[in-house]
Design a protein around this motif. Structure first.
Motif, PDB file in Angstrom:
ATOM      1  N   LEU A 296       2.661  82.793  69.226  1.00 28.20           N
ATOM      2  CA  LEU A 296       2.063  84.014  69.761  1.00 28.20           C
ATOM      3  C   LEU A 296       2.681  84.435  71.091  1.00 28.20           C
ATOM      4  CD1 LEU A 296      -1.701  83.351  68.958  1.00 28.20           C
ATOM      5  CD2 LEU A 296      -0.138  84.873  67.749  1.00 28.20           C
ATOM      6  N   ARG A 297       3.035  83.468  71.922  1.00 32.88           N
ATOM      7  CA  ARG A 297       3.561  83.766  73.254  1.00 32.88           C
ATOM      8  C   ARG A 297       5.069  83.991  73.244  1.00 32.88           C
ATOM      9  NH1 ARG A 297       1.150  79.060  76.941  1.00 32.88           N
ATOM     10  NH2 ARG A 297       2.121  80.344  78.573  1.00 32.88           N
ATOM     11  N   ASN A 298       5.713  83.814  72.075  1.00 37.01           N
ATOM     12  CA  ASN A 298       7.150  84.032  71.920  1.00 37.01           C
ATOM     13  C   ASN A 298       7.951  83.191  72.911  1.00 37.01           C
ATOM     14  OD1 ASN A 298       9.402  85.210  70.667  1.00 37.01           O
ATOM     15  ND2 ASN A 298       9.559  86.765  72.263  1.00 37.01           N
ATOM     16  N   GLN A 299       7.578  81.916  73.038  1.00 39.97           N
ATOM     17  CA  GLN A 299       8.250  81.002  73.951  1.00 39.97           C
ATOM     18  C   GLN A 299       9.163  80.059  73.184  1.00 39.97           C
ATOM     19  OE1 GLN A 299       5.151  78.993  76.175  1.00 39.97           O
ATOM     20  NE2 GLN A 299       5.192  80.541  77.789  1.00 39.97           N
ATOM     21  N   THR A 300      10.302  79.767  73.777  1.00 37.35           N
ATOM     22  CA  THR A 300      11.191  78.773  73.205  1.00 37.35           C
ATOM     23  C   THR A 300      10.690  77.373  73.561  1.00 37.35           C
ATOM     24  OG1 THR A 300      12.603  78.760  75.165  1.00 37.35           O
ATOM     25  CG2 THR A 300      13.136  80.351  73.432  1.00 37.35           C
ATOM     26  N   LEU A 301      11.243  76.374  72.899  1.00 37.35           N
ATOM     27  CA  LEU A 301      10.845  74.997  73.204  1.00 37.35           C
ATOM     28  C   LEU A 301      11.233  74.610  74.624  1.00 37.35           C
ATOM     29  CD1 LEU A 301      11.729  73.065  69.913  1.00 37.35           C
ATOM     30  CD2 LEU A 301       9.503  73.872  70.690  1.00 37.35           C
ATOM     31  N   ARG A 302      12.340  75.148  75.116  1.00 36.13           N
ATOM     32  CA  ARG A 302      12.771  74.828  76.477  1.00 36.13           C
ATOM     33  C   ARG A 302      11.788  75.386  77.499  1.00 36.13           C
ATOM     34  NH1 ARG A 302      15.483  70.933  78.519  1.00 36.13           N
ATOM     35  NH2 ARG A 302      17.177  71.195  77.003  1.00 36.13           N
ATOM     36  N   MET A 303      11.195  76.527  77.207  1.00 33.20           N
ATOM     37  CA  MET A 303      10.189  77.089  78.104  1.00 33.20           C
ATOM     38  C   MET A 303       8.910  76.265  78.074  1.00 33.20           C
ATOM     39  SD  MET A 303      10.794  81.116  77.129  1.00 33.20           S
ATOM     40  CE  MET A 303       9.445  81.709  78.146  1.00 33.20           C
ATOM     41  N   GLN A 304       8.570  75.712  76.923  1.00 26.84           N
ATOM     42  CA  GLN A 304       7.354  74.917  76.806  1.00 26.84           C
ATOM     43  C   GLN A 304       7.548  73.496  77.318  1.00 26.84           C
ATOM     44  OE1 GLN A 304       5.663  75.167  72.817  1.00 26.84           O
ATOM     45  NE2 GLN A 304       6.524  77.203  72.541  1.00 26.84           N
ATOM     46  N   PHE A 305       8.770  72.960  77.161  1.00 29.45           N
ATOM     47  CA  PHE A 305       9.054  71.582  77.565  1.00 29.45           C
ATOM     48  C   PHE A 305      10.325  71.565  78.412  1.00 29.45           C
ATOM     49  CE2 PHE A 305       7.090  71.641  73.349  1.00 29.45           C
ATOM     50  CZ  PHE A 305       5.952  70.883  73.560  1.00 29.45           C
ATOM     51  N   PRO A 306      10.199  71.819  79.711  1.00 24.67           N
ATOM     52  CA  PRO A 306      11.393  71.863  80.575  1.00 24.67           C
ATOM     53  C   PRO A 306      12.108  70.520  80.689  1.00 24.67           C
ATOM     54  CG  PRO A 306       9.499  72.910  81.633  1.00 24.67           C
ATOM     55  CD  PRO A 306       8.975  72.170  80.436  1.00 24.67           C
ATOM     56  N   ASP A 307      11.349  69.414  80.597  1.00 26.53           N
ATOM     57  CA  ASP A 307      11.956  68.094  80.727  1.00 26.53           C
ATOM     58  C   ASP A 307      12.783  67.777  79.481  1.00 26.53           C
ATOM     59  OD1 ASP A 307      12.093  65.423  82.146  1.00 26.53           O
ATOM     60  OD2 ASP A 307      11.258  64.805  80.212  1.00 26.53           O
ATOM     61  N   ASP A 308      13.966  67.198  79.683  1.00 28.74           N
ATOM     62  CA  ASP A 308      14.876  66.922  78.573  1.00 28.74           C
ATOM     63  C   ASP A 308      14.259  65.957  77.563  1.00 28.74           C
ATOM     64  OD1 ASP A 308      16.750  68.601  79.645  1.00 28.74           O
ATOM     65  OD2 ASP A 308      17.873  67.008  80.664  1.00 28.74           O
ATOM     66  N   LYS A 309      13.602  64.927  78.055  1.00 26.75           N
ATOM     67  CA  LYS A 309      13.015  63.931  77.162  1.00 26.75           C
ATOM     68  C   LYS A 309      11.881  64.538  76.334  1.00 26.75           C
ATOM     69  CE  LYS A 309      11.259  59.189  77.189  1.00 26.75           C
ATOM     70  NZ  LYS A 309      10.891  58.032  78.054  1.00 26.75           N
ATOM     71  N   ALA A 310      11.028  65.337  76.978  1.00 28.97           N
ATOM     72  CA  ALA A 310       9.939  65.992  76.253  1.00 28.97           C
ATOM     73  C   ALA A 310      10.481  67.023  75.266  1.00 28.97           C
ATOM     74  CB  ALA A 310       8.988  66.652  77.238  1.00 28.97           C
ATOM     75  N   TYR A 311      11.557  67.699  75.647  1.00 28.90           N
ATOM     76  CA  TYR A 311      12.187  68.701  74.765  1.00 28.90           C
ATOM     77  C   TYR A 311      12.726  68.040  73.499  1.00 28.90           C
ATOM     78  CZ  TYR A 311      15.590  72.271  73.315  1.00 28.90           C
ATOM     79  OH  TYR A 311      16.324  73.181  72.603  1.00 28.90           O
ATOM     80  N   LYS A 312      13.422  66.910  73.665  1.00 26.83           N
ATOM     81  CA  LYS A 312      13.971  66.192  72.492  1.00 26.83           C
ATOM     82  C   LYS A 312      12.841  65.640  71.628  1.00 26.83           C
ATOM     83  CE  LYS A 312      17.513  64.491  70.247  1.00 26.83           C
ATOM     84  NZ  LYS A 312      16.800  63.854  69.142  1.00 26.83           N
ATOM     85  N   HIS A 313      11.789  65.150  72.255  1.00 28.13           N
ATOM     86  CA  HIS A 313      10.649  64.633  71.500  1.00 28.13           C
ATOM     87  C   HIS A 313       9.991  65.747  70.687  1.00 28.13           C
ATOM     88  CE1 HIS A 313       7.193  62.120  70.521  1.00 28.13           C
ATOM     89  NE2 HIS A 313       6.402  63.109  70.927  1.00 28.13           N
ATOM     90  N   ALA A 314       9.876  66.949  71.249  1.00 27.88           N
ATOM     91  CA  ALA A 314       9.283  68.081  70.522  1.00 27.88           C
ATOM     92  C   ALA A 314      10.145  68.471  69.328  1.00 27.88           C
ATOM     93  CB  ALA A 314       9.112  69.271  71.469  1.00 27.88           C
ATOM     94  N   GLN A 315      11.473  68.479  69.509  1.00 27.89           N
ATOM     95  CA  GLN A 315      12.369  68.786  68.395  1.00 27.89           C
ATOM     96  C   GLN A 315      12.207  67.783  67.255  1.00 27.89           C
ATOM     97  OE1 GLN A 315      16.160  68.877  70.535  1.00 27.89           O
ATOM     98  NE2 GLN A 315      16.324  71.064  70.077  1.00 27.89           N
ATOM     99  N   ASP A 316      12.206  66.490  67.594  1.00 26.83           N
ATOM    100  CA  ASP A 316      12.070  65.450  66.576  1.00 26.83           C
ATOM    101  C   ASP A 316      10.708  65.523  65.894  1.00 26.83           C
ATOM    102  OD1 ASP A 316      14.575  64.636  67.324  1.00 26.83           O
ATOM    103  OD2 ASP A 316      13.872  63.012  68.609  1.00 26.83           O
ATOM    104  N   SER A 317       9.666  65.821  66.652  1.00 25.06           N
ATOM    105  CA  SER A 317       8.324  65.902  66.085  1.00 25.06           C
ATOM    106  C   SER A 317       8.219  67.041  65.077  1.00 25.06           C
ATOM    107  CB  SER A 317       7.297  66.076  67.205  1.00 25.06           C
ATOM    108  OG  SER A 317       5.994  66.229  66.673  1.00 25.06           O
ATOM    109  N   ILE A 318       8.759  68.208  65.422  1.00 26.33           N
ATOM    110  CA  ILE A 318       8.728  69.351  64.499  1.00 26.33           C
ATOM    111  C   ILE A 318       9.533  69.048  63.249  1.00 26.33           C
ATOM    112  CG2 ILE A 318       9.409  71.765  64.233  1.00 26.33           C
ATOM    113  CD1 ILE A 318       8.878  72.104  67.248  1.00 26.33           C
TER     114      ILE A 318
END
Length: 372
Positions: free
Chosen positions: A252-274
């Motif tokens: 709904l907010r049209n945000q990328t994963l990088r905007m939601q998870f600025p930290d590199d480790k959290a960003y990679k974890h979100a990618q793997d989780s999806i």
């Protein structure tokens, strides 16, 4: 003699006419072949088109945005050859050639809010001017149906080093299966700015169904060990042979994963989780069969046995270590006790000798002489 000359002249005229006619036929055939290659009939278009499932048949859908890096793995099949040659042409050259010819429509890049409607169709001349691509008006071009000619040297194929794709994951109740399909692709230019920093410039969106009849005719290398061309560019997308990183899911907010998870480790974890949830979504929808339950039970029992064996080994090792430590402590205590007893005996002997010396006035009498 005159009659012979007339016959020769007539024959020459007939030969010239036949040659001209053959050239016209050959030219017409070449033009028709070129036209047939650039244009696709409605029947051919419907043959390659992948129909979208009805909303009534869909129970679940996830729209995922990926970035395909052409410098990694099998994705290089979309980049090479850098310039058209006897092996064919790259994906971007195919797209640009048919865009310039007016065969396919392109849509504006709206940064995550893509609308594939006539309102958001990109005017080709504006797109070419924006990205500084030289062009000329082609023969037969009109204001309503513009056509352009772009030289191969002016197509920035070497600068398109990645693609954005819109990937739809859908669970179809008609087939009871989870499937993914590529809906649209976007070429991305990698150009240096005035400070020498490479910037990414998304160009336009094009529906994959619109270009399928053209890319299905281009076969590509997918394995360096096998030089037999077995797959075309349409198979490359249809069979998910590409490797892309998720950079956004529709929200709904049209945000990328990088905007939601600025930290590199959290960003990679979100990618793997999806990615994991997409791959395993359909597995959680069904009751397991008897065989699957039995296999799960056996696997669980095996894991428990291995865990118990590991615990037993750890307990045995701990007991052995404890016994060794205890025996070492006992030996140390015994040796200490012996040393103490020995020391006490020496002290007693020294005291006895001291008393004897004192009682005898300094002379020690022999026990043997005393018995005598």
């Amino acid at each position: 003699m005159k009659f012979l000359k007339v016959i020769i002249a007539v024959a020459a005229i007939a030969c010239t006419a036949s040659v001209a006619q053959a050239q016209v036929v050959k030219k017409t055939a070449a033009t028709a072949a070129k036209k047939a290659q650039s244009q696709v009939s409605t029947r051919q278009q419907s043959f390659y088109e992948v129909p979208e499932p009805s909303d009534a048949d869909l129970q679940w859908m996830k729209i995922v945005y990926r970035e395909i890096d052409l410098t990694k793995g099998k994705n290089a099949a979309l980049y090479y050859p850098e310039e058209p040659n006897e092996d064919g042409e790259s994906l971007f050259y195919i797209i640009m050639r048919h865009v310039a010819n007016g065969d396919i429509s392109v849509y504006e890049w709206l940064d995550g809010r893509e609308m594939f409607t006539d309102t958001y169709k990109y005017k080709i001349s504006n797109m070419l001017d924006r990205f500084h691509i030289l062009y000329a008006h082609a023969k037969g071009s009109t204001e309503k149906a513009p056509k352009y000619v772009i030289e191969n040297a002016d197509i920035p194929g070497s600068e398109v080093l990645s693609y954005y794709i819109i990937e739809k994951w859908e669970f179809d109740t008609r087939s009871n299966k989870m499937r993914s399909r590529v809906d649209a692709i976007c070429p991305v230019l990698h150009r240096e700015d005035e400070f020498g920093v490479v910037q990414k410039w998304p160009m336009f969106w094009v529906k994959l169904n619109d270009i399928r009849p053209y890319i299905a005719q281009q076969f590509v290398f997918t394995d360096n060990d096998n030089n037999l061309l077995r797959y075309n560019l349409d198979d490359f997308f249809k069979l998910n042979m590409y490797k892309g990183d998720i950079y956004k899911v529709k929200n709904l907010r049209n945000q990328t994963l990088r905007m939601q998870f600025p930290d590199d480790k959290a960003y990679k974890h979100a990618q793997d989780s999806i990615e994991r949830r997409l791959r395993q979504f359909d597995k959680g929808l069904w009751v397991p069969s008897r065989e699957e339950l039995q296999a799960q039970k056996e696997a669980r029992e095996k894991a428990e046995r291995e865990a118990e064996g590991a615990d037993d080994e750890e307990t045995t090792a701990a007991e052995e270590q404890k016994s060794v430590k205890k025996s070492t402590t006992k030996r140390g205590a015994k040796s200490t006790k012996k040393a103490t007893v020995k020391k006490e005996k020496k002290q007693k002997v020294a005291k006895v000798k001291t008393r004897e010396v004192k009682s005898s006035g300094g002379a020690v009498r022999s026990v043997r002489n005393r018995k005598r």
